[in-house]
Design a protein around this motif. Sequence first.
Motif, PDB file in Angstrom:
ATOM      1  N   GLU A 153       0.815  -1.218   0.000  1.00  0.00           N
ATOM      2  CA  GLU A 153       0.000   0.000   0.000  1.00  0.00           C
ATOM      3  C   GLU A 153       0.849   1.269   0.000  1.00  0.00           C
ATOM      4  OE1 GLU A 153      -3.113   2.231   2.979  1.00  0.00           O
ATOM      5  OE2 GLU A 153      -3.170   0.035   2.898  1.00  0.00           O
ATOM      6  N   ASN A 156       2.514   2.361  -3.260  1.00  0.00           N
ATOM      7  CA  ASN A 156       1.676   2.775  -4.382  1.00  0.00           C
ATOM      8  C   ASN A 156       1.227   1.615  -5.276  1.00  0.00           C
ATOM      9  OD1 ASN A 156       0.345   4.959  -5.635  1.00  0.00           O
ATOM     10  ND2 ASN A 156       1.893   5.053  -7.258  1.00  0.00           N
ATOM     11  N   PRO A 270       5.509   0.794  -9.657  1.00  0.00           N
ATOM     12  CA  PRO A 270       4.485   1.604  -8.998  1.00  0.00           C
ATOM     13  C   PRO A 270       5.044   2.675  -8.072  1.00  0.00           C
ATOM     14  CG  PRO A 270       3.920  -0.736  -8.898  1.00  0.00           C
ATOM     15  CD  PRO A 270       5.318  -0.646  -9.409  1.00  0.00           C
ATOM     16  N   PHE A 271       6.243   2.447  -7.540  1.00  0.00           N
ATOM     17  CA  PHE A 271       6.756   3.328  -6.495  1.00  0.00           C
ATOM     18  C   PHE A 271       7.785   4.337  -7.001  1.00  0.00           C
ATOM     19  CE2 PHE A 271       8.089  -1.088  -6.338  1.00  0.00           C
ATOM     20  CZ  PHE A 271       9.422  -1.015  -6.706  1.00  0.00           C
ATOM     21  N   ASP A 308       8.222   8.112  -6.336  1.00  0.00           N
ATOM     22  CA  ASP A 308       6.931   8.683  -6.726  1.00  0.00           C
ATOM     23  C   ASP A 308       6.392   9.560  -5.598  1.00  0.00           C
ATOM     24  OD1 ASP A 308       4.026   8.934  -7.238  1.00  0.00           O
ATOM     25  OD2 ASP A 308       4.408   7.476  -8.829  1.00  0.00           O
ATOM     26  N   ALA A 310       3.509   9.901  -4.666  1.00  0.00           N
ATOM     27  CA  ALA A 310       2.483   9.163  -3.929  1.00  0.00           C
ATOM     28  C   ALA A 310       3.080   8.390  -2.760  1.00  0.00           C
ATOM     29  CB  ALA A 310       1.752   8.207  -4.877  1.00  0.00           C
ATOM     30  N   VAL A 311       4.326   7.954  -2.897  1.00  0.00           N
ATOM     31  CA  VAL A 311       5.008   7.266  -1.798  1.00  0.00           C
ATOM     32  C   VAL A 311       5.286   8.257  -0.668  1.00  0.00           C
ATOM     33  CG1 VAL A 311       7.112   6.052  -1.117  1.00  0.00           C
ATOM     34  CG2 VAL A 311       6.023   5.525  -3.301  1.00  0.00           C
ATOM     35  N   SER A 314       2.109   8.761   1.283  1.00  0.00           N
ATOM     36  CA  SER A 314       1.827   7.674   2.229  1.00  0.00           C
ATOM     37  C   SER A 314       2.690   7.780   3.474  1.00  0.00           C
ATOM     38  CB  SER A 314       2.058   6.318   1.558  1.00  0.00           C
ATOM     39  OG  SER A 314       1.143   6.103   0.514  1.00  0.00           O
TER      40      SER A 314
END
Length: 371
Positions: A153, A156, A270-271, A308, A310-311, A314
Amino acid sequence: MNEAIPQLLTYDEASLDRAFAAVAEEVRGGTSSLETSEAQEAFRLHWLGRKQGRLKLISEAWLKSAPAEARKPLGIRFNQLKQEIEAALQAPVAAAGAAVVRGIDITLPGTVRQPGIAHPLLETMQEIVRVFHHLGYSTNLGPQVETDFYNFEALNFPQNHPARDTQDTLQIADQGAKPSRDRLLMRTHTSPVQIRTMVAQAPPIRIVIPGKVHRNDAADATHSPIFHQVEGLCVDTNITFSDLKGTLDHAMKALFGSGVKTRFFPSFFPFTEPSADVQISCIFCGGKGCRKCKHSGWIELLGCGMVDPAVFASVTEERRKLGLDDDAYNPDRITGFAFGMGVERIAMIQHGISDIGQFYSGDMRFLEQFA
């Protein structure tokens, strides 16, 4: 009651002392003739034999029939008697050993003990880590049993990502009742340590992460359900893709020689964004093309990219839950890069090994080649 053992009529301390003293005297009387291995074995069977040994007969005659309050003092004396018998058996052995020591010729060469060596995978992993230590990176480690949050999660991975499937991930049993982010699994990469480090520590960060990972892969010449990775993370102000390229180019030259070249191809993880696959010029043919590089002149070795945002988001959310500085990983002023490589793949290239299973076979003929 066996006639060879005198009957105990009373169980007071004085009576027990007299009974066991008599048996102990009998033991001492038998130790004077323990000069040969045959005599020692006969003495051992007489006292410690499992079926008809005198100690067993004493146990049956005295311990089993004793009242409850007498069993503890009986047991204490019984154990002391057994220790005396065992000591009597050891004394001749010690004396014989001393005699042998006195006869050693100290001018003779000693027995050579072959030193142990690091397993080739461990040696390769340590070699990679040393390269990054010289660049100022420190080593961080983490658990092999991870939560879905740290393994997927926070990195990402969307809920429907194929890597989350049981076909690819080894799940821990009986986790269905937990929230999805708290469910346990065997980590599929060492990337969770990146998240754990950022949650616990504000930038700047420069870490290298060696460790074992697990995936639900069928074993073949190039795949194993257990393997090793070394990942790296660098987070600070003004970190660029050029910093990433320069770092990895230096690392590949340190590992494979100064003549090796690197090149980067766009990829997806993704990360990281942007992401890249890294290739090195073939160390076997110098980039000319051979069977080992499939006549391309290049060998794909690792993946990398810029962290990223997004990481970072989080990480920031998790730090807020812990009451930590919630602006430490603001993507407007903080950037970073990450990379990861398989230790087995690098070891196979370095040593010309074609089957990954040889590392785990335990075959000493294979391992001794690295001594």
